[in-house]
Design a protein around this motif. Structure first.
Motif, short mmCIF file in Angstrom:
data_model
loop_
_atom_site.label_atom_id
_atom_site.label_comp_id
_atom_site.label_asym_id
_atom_site.label_seq_id
_atom_site.Cartn_x
_atom_site.Cartn_y
_atom_site.Cartn_z
N ASN A 24 0.82 -1.18 0.17
CA ASN A 24 0.57 -0.18 -0.19
C ASN A 24 1.17 1.11 -0.27
OD1 ASN A 24 -3.50 0.99 0.89
ND2 ASN A 24 -1.73 2.27 1.40
N ARG A 26 1.66 5.32 0.19
CA ARG A 26 0.23 6.76 0.21
C ARG A 26 1.31 7.57 0.32
NH1 ARG A 26 -3.65 7.56 3.52
NH2 ARG A 26 -3.61 9.39 4.92
N SER A 31 -4.30 7.29 -1.04
CA SER A 31 -3.50 5.95 -1.17
C SER A 31 -3.37 5.68 -2.73
CB SER A 31 -4.19 4.89 -0.51
OG SER A 31 -4.43 3.15 -1.64
N ARG A 34 -2.36 -0.07 -4.25
CA ARG A 34 -2.49 -0.99 -3.40
C ARG A 34 -2.71 -2.98 -4.10
NH1 ARG A 34 -7.58 -0.23 0.83
NH2 ARG A 34 -5.88 1.12 1.18
N THR A 44 -9.00 -0.27 4.20
CA THR A 44 -8.77 0.91 4.75
C THR A 44 -9.96 0.78 5.71
OG1 THR A 44 -8.82 1.76 2.48
CG2 THR A 44 -9.47 3.50 3.99
N ILE A 51 -4.53 1.81 8.09
CA ILE A 51 -5.26 0.77 7.26
C ILE A 51 -4.95 0.36 8.34
CG2 ILE A 51 -4.89 1.58 4.67
CD1 ILE A 51 -2.05 0.54 5.26
N ILE A 66 4.57 -1.02 2.68
CA ILE A 66 3.33 0.59 3.09
C ILE A 66 4.18 1.27 3.27
CG2 ILE A 66 2.01 -1.10 4.48
CD1 ILE A 66 2.63 -0.22 6.98
#
Length: 305
Positions: A24, A26, A31, A34, A44, A51, A66
């Motif tokens: 994921n 960001r 975002s 993913r 989410t 998340i 992430i």
């Protein structure tokens, strides 16, 4: 993504292309990519930013990335990420945050990560913080990590901050049940007028639980650092905390290790050492043809490895 965003991803997560496994990404509060897998789901949150990462019991040799990047000046955000790691897992989690700030306003990311580590699970958690940009606005990162470790679980945390972050306050709280082990390896370098503060709180509640918290840091110019660790031995357990720091120029470093034994068979040790680079180390490298600045850089790089 533009080149600035791509460079931030390379710096904080070593991503040169789309990663294998779950991820994921960001960017600037949203975002932008993913992927889930059969064993790792990413959901989410509906009540607050962030998340839930859900890893099925028995998942082996899988990873999840992430990373968070900020490229807009003046952006401030708080994100809540929860990791639910099932029993008997063996996984790697790559996090980290990079900020590019060329503006006048401060940019800030505060990430609150909560881990629920199942029985007999093994987790490697890697987190890198990085800042860049020539703006007057500060690059601020205030991560908070909360770790709940079930019986016979193992978690290793590698946290690194070696460039560009003007201000950070890192807080880690961990609770360990029977047979659980937590290893923390922290590396920090500050320069200019930067400030870094790290706080570790570990409760060894279960029989034969253990922890080893190791911090290595370098403070240059007029930067300041504070290291605080508190280990509470509440059962038959083993705990060790260590802070080693190199101080240079007009920098200031404070180390406050604290251990508390609340059980007869709690075995706890703390160590702290702060000092400048030894003159003989510089001389030895300079005799090999390095300048003083090059010799200092070699010593610092080796120390932070």
């Amino acid at each position: 993504m533009d080149e600035i965003q791509k460079n931030l991803l390379r710096e904080v997560a070593d991503l040169h292309e789309v990663p294998e496994g779950a991820y994921n990404i960001r960017s600037d509060g949203e975002s932008v990519g993913r992927k889930t897998t059969e064993n790792i789901d990413i959901v989410t949150k509906t009540d607050k930013p962030g998340i839930d990462i859900i890893i099925k019991p028995g998942t082996k040799k899988e990873s999840v990335h992430i990373p968070v990047i900020l490229a807009k000046a003046g952006l401030k955000e708080v994100v809540y990420n929860d990791f639910h790691i099932g029993d008997d897992c063996d996984v790697t989690i790559i996090a980290g945050c990079g900020i590019h700030n060329c503006g006048e306003q401060d940019s800030e990311h505060d990430g609150i990560h909560t881990f629920f580590v199942g029985k007999n699970a093994t987790v490697r958690y890697v987190e890198k913080h990085y800042g860049e940009g020539d703006g007057k606005g500060q690059r601020i990162l205030n991560p908070q990590t909360i770790v709940n470790m079930d019986e016979n679980s193992y978690m290793e945390m590698e946290t690194t901050q070696i460039k560009g972050v003007d201000s950070t306050v890192r807080e880690t709280k961990a609770t360990l049940e029977a047979g659980a082990t937590l290893v923390v390896k922290e590396k920090i370098m500050t320069h200019g007028k930067q400030h870094a503060e790290t706080k570790f709180y570990v409760d060894l509640n279960g029989e034969d639980s253990s922890t080893n918290v190791i911090s290595r840091s370098v403070a240059k110019n007029e930067s300041t650092q504070t290291f605080y660790s508190q280990i509470n031995g509440n059962n038959k357990c083993a705990g060790h905390t260590e802070c080693d720091a190199i101080i240079m120029d007009q920098a200031k470093v404070k180390a406050i290790p604290e251990i508390t034994a609340n059980h007869l068979e709690a075995s706890l040790i703390h160590e702290a050492a702060i000092g400048k680079i030894a003159g003989e180390q510089l001389i030895k490298l300079m005799t090999l043809g390095l300048t003083e600045a090059e010799a200092e850089e070699q010593i610092v790089n080796g120390f932070l490895k």
